[in-house]
Structure formats: structure tokens, C-alpha cells
Enzyme design. Structure first.
Site, PDB file in Angstrom:
ATOM      1  CD  GLU A 149      -2.834   1.457   0.547  1.00 54.01           C
ATOM      2  OE1 GLU A 149      -3.537   0.287  -0.590  1.00 54.01           O
ATOM      3  OE2 GLU A 149      -3.394   2.335   0.196  1.00 54.01           O
ATOM      4  CB  THR A 208     -10.457   9.807 -11.269  1.00 56.73           C
ATOM      5  OG1 THR A 208      -8.923   8.612 -10.613  1.00 56.73           O
ATOM      6  CG2 THR A 208     -11.418   9.298 -10.025  1.00 56.73           C
TER       7      THR A 208
END
Ligand SMILES: *[C@@H]1O[C@H](CO)[C@@H](O)[C@H](O)[C@H]1NC(C)=O
Length: 355
Positions: free
Chosen positions: A224, A335
Site C-alpha cells: 500500500e 479516475t
């Protein structure tokens, strides 16, 4: 026609979110009462750059679809507010208070809370068939400031995008930030004189760094967030940053780099990700995220995020298809990787549609 009508209906239902003193919308809206509010954790009641800055493409398209300029006016006002504000070192903080119209905390990020604002400046220019020159200027001014203040090179020669907190750099790059490689490359040929090659190379460097973050794990899918301090490079050092939730940003960047350079390494790197997804994420019911990409044991989180289909697999599919499938001259990925056509959605086009 059904979907067009529903899209416009939803747009109308969202309009009360813009009823703030500055016109910067609330983050949250009660659809029944029309009362807006902001996230309780956001700096002093602020709205979030990556939220109010990621409406532009959809709202411009809604005005085109409906012939009603109200949607375009709302997002053009957001841009006016931003243009009239003083920006610290030319950077856009992640927090803006919709009541005062002033910045909140001076945190700047090309990852979470900031990311898609920059993406939408570039794509506003592209989607308008390169007529929206204001968006183009804002984009190139913004990424120039980002390059000066946030982009650094590690001792091992990896280029990364750090986070900026009131002038201090945190040498951490999020998986989300990896989308910026593709963004730099996609915008490159509109760059100010002499900088096109530079931005294409910057995109390639970010792609390489993000590939390293994948390659330095056990499962060959990236964490992450990864850090460049305390002697590590492109590795997650904190347990709560070691997870992979099927995110798309790295393969998204590979897709743009492939389309724009045709360097076969991007298909090679993407295939490594495909094989890793098959080996480590595939489960009976679909695909699962992982809690620890460095662990040799199974660490499923038992969630298949919706962006896995909408983005991760779509970008991979496009990457392994010929260039005439969804050519970038005619389509913009929003997006969430949904497609919008390149159109001249300027005032004139809206007028024509209205008639
Ligand atoms: C990826 O990692 C392997 C070892 O796990 C290494 O042999 C290889 O050189 C690395 N590839 C790149 C491009 O860094």
C-alpha cells in the site's frame, strides 16, 4: 436514453452539495434533506482536494448530455476559487474549507486526498479536444511545483514522489501515487517547449520505481505504501502498509507507458502482475486482497474491491490489446477507468446541443 436520463437526474440530486459560501462542495450529502457536511477527520471542516477536484470530467459531460450549463458552471467555479487562492510554493494543499474558501492544513500529496485532482486537470484539457487551455496551464504549473518540491531520487537511483507536510518531506510513496507515471507520460506531448521527452522519462522512472516496489515483495504485488528512509528503498516498513487490495495504479501506469512507448518491458511487467494475481489472489469466489505482500503464508483479506474489475482488469485488458481498441486520442478514462469521449464540450457545443 434511460441511462442518460438517470445520469442527469443524479447530477441534479447532487447540486445541493455546492450550496456553500465558496461553492466548493461538501464531501457528503444527505440525498433526502439536501444537507451537506464534511468528513469529521478532515482538517478544520475542510473539503478534500481529490474529491471536489474530481468532478470536472463528469460534470462537463453532464452539461453536454443535458444541454444544461449548470453542471459546467459548478465545476468551473471550483477552478476559479482555486485560481484565486495563493498556493504555498505553487502547491495545492489537500484541504480547503468550503465556508471560508481558505486552505486547511498545508499537506500536499499526489497520492490519497490529492491524486485525481491533478489527473483531472490534464484530462480536462484532453477531453476538451485540447481546447481547455486553462486546465492545461494549471496542470503543467502544478506538476512543475510537484517536481521541485516533492519528487526526489533515492541513493539507489529510484525516482519517487514524497508527501509534503507544511514544508517537511515524508519520504513515503503510496501505491495510489503510482498512477502519476502514466499521467506524466500521457501529458508529455503537451508540455512546454523542450519538456516533452523529460515528462515521458519521468513517467518511465515512476513506472520503474513502482515495479521495484512489486518486485521486492514475496508475492510480486506491491504494498500500500513504501518508503525511502532508514536504509530501505521501495519497501513497506510498517505492518499496516504491507497490504495489497487489488489496486490498479501500477498496471494503469504500465498501460499508458506501453501505449506511449511500446517498450516491451511494460507488457513483461504487467504479465508478472497477472501471474501474481493468479498465484496469490485467486480464490474460489473470485480474487482476494492480501494483508501482507512480504509473507510466505496466505494472508487473504477476503474482499474483492469493485475497482478490481472496473480498473485493474480493464487496464490489463487494454494493455494486452491492440492500440485501436479505445485509442487515447478519442477516449479519456475517468479516475475509476470509466470511459468518456473526447469532445469539444465548450460553451458552443452545449448551446448546439440545447437546440
Ligand atoms: C526482480 O527480483 C529478482 C529477484 O527476486 C531479481 O533477480 C531481478 O533482477 C529483479 N528485477 C528487477 C527488474 O529489478
Amino acid at each position: 436514453q434511460i441511462f442518460r436520463k438517470k445520469a442527469v437526474e443524479l447530477g441534479v440530486k447532487l447540486l445541493p452539495a455546492f450550496h456553500t459560501p465558496s461553492g466548493i462542495p461538501w464531501a457528503l450529502l444527505n440525498m433526502k434533506s439536501g444537507i451537506g457536511s464534511n468528513w469529521p477527520w478532515a482538517s478544520g471542516g475542510s473539503s478534500i482536494l481529490a474529491e471536489f477536484g474530481t468532478l470536472h470530467l463528469e460534470f462537463m459531460h453532464l452539461s453536454y448530455l443535458s444541454g444544461n450549463p449548470i453542471f459546467a458552471e459548478k465545476v468551473m467555479n471550483i477552478r476559479t476559487v482555486l485560481n484565486n487562492l495563493e498556493k504555498p510554493q505553487g502547491l495545492y494543499p489537500n484541504y480547503l474549507n468550503p465556508s471560508s474558501g481558505q486552505w486547511g492544513q498545508h499537506h500536499v500529496s499526489v497520492g490519497g486526498l490529492g491524486d485525481s485532482f491533478y489527473e483531472y486537470l490534464l484530462k480536462a484539457w484532453l477531453m476538451s479536444d485540447k481546447t481547455d487551455l486553462e486546465a492545461k496551464k494549471m496542470y503543467f504549473d502544478a506538476i512543475q511545483a510537484i517536481e521541485t518540491h516533492l519528487i526526489r531520487r533515492s541513493s539507489g537511483g529510484l525516482t519517487y514522489i514524497a508527501e509534503w507536510k507544511g514544508g517537511l518531506l515524508e519520504h513515503k510513496m503510496g501505491h495510489l501515487t503510482c498512477f502519476a507515471g502514466g499521467m506524466f507520460a500521457l501529458g508529455a506531448d503537451g508540455a512546454p517547449a523542450g519538456l516533452a521527452q523529460h515528462y515521458l522519462e519521468l513517467g518511465a522512472e515512476i513506472a520503474r520505481t513502482c515495479h521495484e516496489s512489486y518486485n521486492r515483495t514475496y508475492v510480486k504485488l506491491g504494498p500500500e505504501a513504501f518508503r525511502f528512509d532508514g536504509g530501505v528503498e521501495a519497501i513497506a516498513t510498517r505492518q499496516n502498509e504491507k497490504y495489497y487490495i487489488l489496486r490498479p495504479e501500477v498496471v494503469e501506469t504500465y498501460m499508458y507507458m506501453w501505449r506511449l512507448t511500446h517498450d516491451p518491458k511494460y507488457r513483461k511487467w504487467a504479465w508478472e502482475a497477472v501471474e501474481a494475481l493468479e498465484s496469490y489472489c485467486k480464490v474460489n469466489g473470485g480474487y482476494s486482497g492480501l494483508r501482507d505482500v512480504y509473507a510466505r503464508h496466505e494472508s487473504y483479506d477476503d474482499v474483492q474491491q469493485s475497482f478490481f474489475l472496473a480498473e485493474t482488469l480493464k487496464y490489463l485488458y487494454v494493455l494486452f490489446s491492440d492500440d485501436d481498441l479505445l485509442p487515447l486520442e478519442h477516449w479519456v478514462f475517468n479516475t475509476e477507468a470509466h470511459l468518456l469521449p473526447v469532445l469539444r464540450t465548450d460553451k458552443k457545443a452545449v448551446e448546439v446541443k440545447k437546440k
